[in-house]
Design a protein around this motif. Structure first.
Motif, PDB file in Angstrom:
ATOM      1  N   PRO A   1       0.822  -1.211   0.000  1.00  0.00           N
ATOM      2  CA  PRO A   1       0.000   0.000   0.000  1.00  0.00           C
ATOM      3  C   PRO A   1       0.860   1.268   0.000  1.00  0.00           C
ATOM      4  O   PRO A   1       0.344   2.365   0.130  1.00  0.00           O
ATOM      5  CB  PRO A   1      -0.747  -0.120   1.333  1.00  0.00           C
ATOM      6  CG  PRO A   1       0.224  -0.805   2.231  1.00  0.00           C
ATOM      7  CD  PRO A   1       1.092  -1.687   1.370  1.00  0.00           C
TER       8      PRO A   1
ATOM      9  N   ASP B   1      -0.350  -2.529  -6.336  1.00  0.00           N
ATOM     10  CA  ASP B   1      -0.492  -1.365  -5.465  1.00  0.00           C
ATOM     11  C   ASP B   1      -1.915  -1.311  -4.912  1.00  0.00           C
ATOM     12  O   ASP B   1      -2.876  -1.204  -5.671  1.00  0.00           O
ATOM     13  CB  ASP B   1      -0.189  -0.111  -6.287  1.00  0.00           C
ATOM     14  CG  ASP B   1      -0.155   1.158  -5.463  1.00  0.00           C
ATOM     15  OD1 ASP B   1      -0.408   1.089  -4.250  1.00  0.00           O
ATOM     16  OD2 ASP B   1       0.125   2.223  -6.049  1.00  0.00           O
ATOM     17  N   ILE B   2      -2.050  -1.383  -3.581  1.00  0.00           N
ATOM     18  CA  ILE B   2      -3.373  -1.249  -2.988  1.00  0.00           C
ATOM     19  C   ILE B   2      -3.490   0.039  -2.167  1.00  0.00           C
ATOM     20  O   ILE B   2      -4.425   0.209  -1.393  1.00  0.00           O
ATOM     21  CB  ILE B   2      -3.737  -2.470  -2.109  1.00  0.00           C
ATOM     22  CG1 ILE B   2      -2.786  -2.593  -0.917  1.00  0.00           C
ATOM     23  CG2 ILE B   2      -3.736  -3.753  -2.932  1.00  0.00           C
ATOM     24  CD1 ILE B   2      -3.302  -3.515   0.155  1.00  0.00           C
ATOM     25  N   GLY B   3      -2.534   0.947  -2.345  1.00  0.00           N
ATOM     26  CA  GLY B   3      -2.567   2.215  -1.619  1.00  0.00           C
ATOM     27  C   GLY B   3      -3.537   3.201  -2.233  1.00  0.00           C
ATOM     28  O   GLY B   3      -3.934   3.075  -3.396  1.00  0.00           O
ATOM     29  N   THR B   4      -3.888   4.201  -1.461  1.00  0.00           N
ATOM     30  CA  THR B   4      -4.833   5.228  -1.936  1.00  0.00           C
ATOM     31  C   THR B   4      -4.163   6.589  -2.105  1.00  0.00           C
ATOM     32  O   THR B   4      -4.832   7.581  -2.362  1.00  0.00           O
ATOM     33  CB  THR B   4      -6.003   5.365  -0.949  1.00  0.00           C
ATOM     34  OG1 THR B   4      -5.488   5.684   0.357  1.00  0.00           O
ATOM     35  CG2 THR B   4      -6.803   4.074  -0.866  1.00  0.00           C
ATOM     36  N   LEU B   5      -2.837   6.639  -1.948  1.00  0.00           N
ATOM     37  CA  LEU B   5      -2.119   7.917  -2.021  1.00  0.00           C
ATOM     38  C   LEU B   5      -1.105   7.921  -3.163  1.00  0.00           C
ATOM     39  O   LEU B   5       0.040   8.309  -2.994  1.00  0.00           O
ATOM     40  CB  LEU B   5      -1.418   8.208  -0.685  1.00  0.00           C
ATOM     41  CG  LEU B   5      -2.322   8.357   0.529  1.00  0.00           C
ATOM     42  CD1 LEU B   5      -1.488   8.509   1.798  1.00  0.00           C
ATOM     43  CD2 LEU B   5      -3.237   9.573   0.365  1.00  0.00           C
ATOM     44  N   GLN B   6      -1.526   7.461  -4.329  1.00  0.00           N
ATOM     45  CA  GLN B   6      -0.615   7.451  -5.469  1.00  0.00           C
ATOM     46  C   GLN B   6      -0.155   8.878  -5.806  1.00  0.00           C
ATOM     47  O   GLN B   6      -0.901   9.833  -5.601  1.00  0.00           O
ATOM     48  CB  GLN B   6      -1.286   6.813  -6.697  1.00  0.00           C
ATOM     49  CG  GLN B   6      -1.394   5.304  -6.618  1.00  0.00           C
ATOM     50  CD  GLN B   6      -2.711   4.840  -6.038  1.00  0.00           C
ATOM     51  OE1 GLN B   6      -3.484   5.649  -5.525  1.00  0.00           O
ATOM     52  NE2 GLN B   6      -2.974   3.544  -6.099  1.00  0.00           N
TER      53      GLN B   6
ATOM     54  N   THR C   1       4.718   7.205  -7.489  1.00  0.00           N
ATOM     55  CA  THR C   1       4.100   5.954  -7.937  1.00  0.00           C
ATOM     56  C   THR C   1       4.356   5.735  -9.422  1.00  0.00           C
ATOM     57  O   THR C   1       4.731   4.626  -9.842  1.00  0.00           O
ATOM     58  CB  THR C   1       2.587   5.981  -7.670  1.00  0.00           C
ATOM     59  OG1 THR C   1       2.341   6.400  -6.322  1.00  0.00           O
ATOM     60  CG2 THR C   1       1.974   4.607  -7.884  1.00  0.00           C
TER      61      THR C   1
ATOM     62  N   ASP D   1      -2.869  -1.201 -10.350  1.00  0.00           N
ATOM     63  CA  ASP D   1      -3.529  -0.496  -9.255  1.00  0.00           C
ATOM     64  C   ASP D   1      -4.746  -1.315  -8.824  1.00  0.00           C
ATOM     65  O   ASP D   1      -5.747  -1.379  -9.547  1.00  0.00           O
ATOM     66  CB  ASP D   1      -3.948   0.897  -9.717  1.00  0.00           C
ATOM     67  CG  ASP D   1      -4.677   1.686  -8.636  1.00  0.00           C
ATOM     68  OD1 ASP D   1      -4.845   1.152  -7.513  1.00  0.00           O
ATOM     69  OD2 ASP D   1      -5.092   2.819  -8.918  1.00  0.00           O
TER      70      ASP D   1
ATOM     71  N   SER E   1      -6.238  -0.803  -5.808  1.00  0.00           N
ATOM     72  CA  SER E   1      -6.726  -0.111  -4.611  1.00  0.00           C
ATOM     73  C   SER E   1      -8.245  -0.105  -4.493  1.00  0.00           C
ATOM     74  O   SER E   1      -8.779   0.017  -3.382  1.00  0.00           O
ATOM     75  CB  SER E   1      -6.203   1.333  -4.587  1.00  0.00           C
ATOM     76  OG  SER E   1      -6.629   2.043  -5.742  1.00  0.00           O
ATOM     77  N   LYS E   2      -8.944  -0.227  -5.615  1.00  0.00           N
ATOM     78  CA  LYS E   2     -10.410  -0.185  -5.563  1.00  0.00           C
ATOM     79  C   LYS E   2     -11.036  -1.583  -5.642  1.00  0.00           C
ATOM     80  O   LYS E   2     -12.266  -1.716  -5.690  1.00  0.00           O
ATOM     81  CB  LYS E   2     -10.945   0.695  -6.698  1.00  0.00           C
ATOM     82  CG  LYS E   2     -10.548   2.165  -6.559  1.00  0.00           C
ATOM     83  CD  LYS E   2     -11.074   2.987  -7.724  1.00  0.00           C
ATOM     84  CE  LYS E   2     -10.773   4.467  -7.519  1.00  0.00           C
ATOM     85  NZ  LYS E   2      -9.337   4.742  -7.438  1.00  0.00           N
TER      86      LYS E   2
ATOM     87  N   LYS F   1      -4.536  -4.968   4.949  1.00  0.00           N
ATOM     88  CA  LYS F   1      -5.244  -5.185   3.678  1.00  0.00           C
ATOM     89  C   LYS F   1      -4.496  -6.147   2.755  1.00  0.00           C
ATOM     90  O   LYS F   1      -5.115  -6.913   2.003  1.00  0.00           O
ATOM     91  CB  LYS F   1      -5.488  -3.845   2.975  1.00  0.00           C
ATOM     92  CG  LYS F   1      -6.488  -2.956   3.707  1.00  0.00           C
ATOM     93  CD  LYS F   1      -6.790  -1.707   2.916  1.00  0.00           C
ATOM     94  CE  LYS F   1      -7.761  -0.792   3.650  1.00  0.00           C
ATOM     95  NZ  LYS F   1      -9.054  -1.445   3.926  1.00  0.00           N
TER      96      LYS F   1
END
Length: 488
Positions: A136, A165-170, A174, A186, A188-189, A218
């Motif tokens: 993430p 990538d499962i992060g939300t702050l790309q 990134t 990606d 993340s969603k 996660k």
């Protein structure tokens, strides 16, 4: 019209949004005292209270709330799992938690997760091993300083690298990292199950989870489906994951000495020197040719998250100050909030530190320049610095650490011994104090270390990217062969 509970809870949320943490805590306590929280939402009160107290660096008060946040039932199972992962993360910061208690807490995660359907895998040989990294933190995050070489310096003739990538702050970082690897996705969603399907469909041979129970666990919810036949965890987390679906944890001979296996659900994959490789970011360039002169009087410092600073460590630091006349202590938090500073000031004074010799500073973006105001770094215990210790060494500062009995309490020992500073690794609290006091009383040695440590750091296994990546790749090939040769 809002009922009394909703009105009171809305005030709590407004305080948090305005960063009035102390006020939010006081309101929650009043709501608890007057029984305003409905029984079915008590978990929510404990979750808010635990997180607020953690942000205020009062871990001793936070942990009972953080435990109840996952123990109490709730309809949202995924949120309950995340609350348990957060609890496991913070449990490492607390003093007096036994290895047995730590194991039982991680086992609780596996029990709460339950039995998930797992993918089956056909054994195969092919020209390139497909390595998947699950994280993430593919952005400006300290973990990236330890994994970037795995993305940029791998042997492309023998390995193909997929980054999930499962992060939300790309960010632009990134995009930069994504361009290094064979494939970037990606996720993340996506749900955990959908993400696992994607990884399995890509035919990943070895999946490396770089987060463990950080970021709410996660990555582990994805790994639990066993999307790859061989799965590995490490670097971003510092203990067992508790998952049977995880085959290995990355370590080395110092951070994971013999008999450490009993603490892990996974096998320990020990690298020959260090399990971490540090790559400083661009912001360090301005400090590459420092010429330090020790302060008079000497200044001790800690740049770790204030939540890691236990009352026991504050007591040791007070002892050090008592034995080094006029020495000062600078505590630099990682968070910018100022309310935490007031709590830390009170805690340090209660532990015996003279307030006139203590300075507390909030976190800031240009925190590296604060290292110039310090001579000796005092590591925290039982959860130690990783990134902060590497930063301090790169900036020319000796670090006094104490070696514990589990992976997360031996980071400092591994880092310092790999740099050639074994004499700064204490085996008990009394030695920790002695080493700090002795170094502070020897200004010539301190000045020599300030000059030598940057060179030692750059020449050490901690910054030998080529040797590190080759060691990791050799480990990949070894565990893959082991998997191929194992009986079904």
């Amino acid at each position: 019209m809002q009922n009394p509970f909703e009105r009171a809870f809305e005030r709590v949320k407004r305080d948090i949004a305005a960063e009035r943490m102390e006020s939010a805590v006081a309101r929650l306590r009043e709501m608890e005292r007057t029984g305003l929280f409905p029984e079915e939402r008590l978990y929510e009160m404990h979750e808010y209270m635990g997180e607020l107290l953690y942000w205020l660096a009062d871990l001793k008060e936070a942990l009972p709330h953080l435990r109840l946040a996952w123990e109490l039932p709730r309809a949202d199972h995924a949120a309950r799992m995340a609350a348990l992962s957060n609890y496991l993360m913070y449990l490492h910061y607390a003093n007096g938690v036994t290895n047995t208690e730590m194991q039982e807490a991680h086992a609780a995660y596996a029990n709460l997760l339950g039995v998930l359907p797992q993918f089956t895998h056909a054994k195969r040989r092919r020209e390139k091993l497909r390595i998947g990294y699950l994280s993430p933190n593919i952005t400006d995050h300290i973990v990236l300083n330890f994994v970037i070489q795995l993305f940029s310096a791998y042997d492309r003739t023998h390995f193909a690298v997929h980054l999930y990538d499962i992060g939300t702050l790309q960010s632009e970082v990134t995009d930069w990292v994504a361009g290094m690897v064979d494939c970037y996705a990606d996720l993340s969603k996506e749900t955990a199950q959908t993400a696992a399907h994607r990884i399995h469909a890509d035919g990943i041979d070895i999946l490396f989870d770089l987060a463990g129970h950080s970021a709410g666990g996660k990555t582990l919810e994805i790994a639990a489906y066993k999307p790859a036949p061989v799965q590995l965890s490490g670097i971003g987390y510092f203990n067992t994951t508790g998952l049977r679906a995880m085959d290995y944890v990355l370590g080395d001979a110092i951070v994971d000495p013999p008999a450490m296996e009993a603490l892990f659900t996974e096998r320990i994959l020990r690298l020959p020197q260090t399990h971490l490789c540090f790559t400083p970011s661009e912001r360090f360039r301005a400090y590459e040719n420092l010429h330090r002169v020790p302060h008079d009087p000497v200044v001790f410092g800690s740049f770790n998250n204030f939540a890691k600073i236990t009352d026991e460590m504050l007591g040791l630091w007070a002892d050090i100050l008592r034995r080094v006349p006029n020495a000062r202590l600078l505590l630099k938090n990682v968070r910018p909030g100022r309310e935490t500073l007031q709590r830390m000031q009170r805690r340090a004074e209660a532990a015996g530190t003279d307030s006139a010799r203590l300075e507390v500073r909030p976190g800031s973006k240009d925190y590296l320049r604060d290292y110039l105001d310090v001579d000796i770094i005092l590591d925290t215990y039982p959860y130690q610095g990783g990134g902060t210790t590497c930063e301090a060494l790169f900036m020319g500062l000796p670090v006094i650490t104490m070696a514990g009995t589990r992976h997360g309490a031996r980071f400092g020992a591994s880092l310092l011994r790999n740099v050639g500073l074994s004499e700064l690794v204490a085996e008990n609290p009394a030695a920790y104090v002695e080493y700090a006091v002795g170094l502070a009383r020897d200004p010539e040695l301190l000045a020599a270390l300030h000059t030598a440590i940057p060179r030692m750091m750059r020449a050490s296994p901690l910054m030998d990217a080529n040797a590190y990546v080759r060691a990791v790749e050799a480990a990949y090939e070894m565990i893959w062969e082991r998997y191929l040769n194992e009986e079904a």
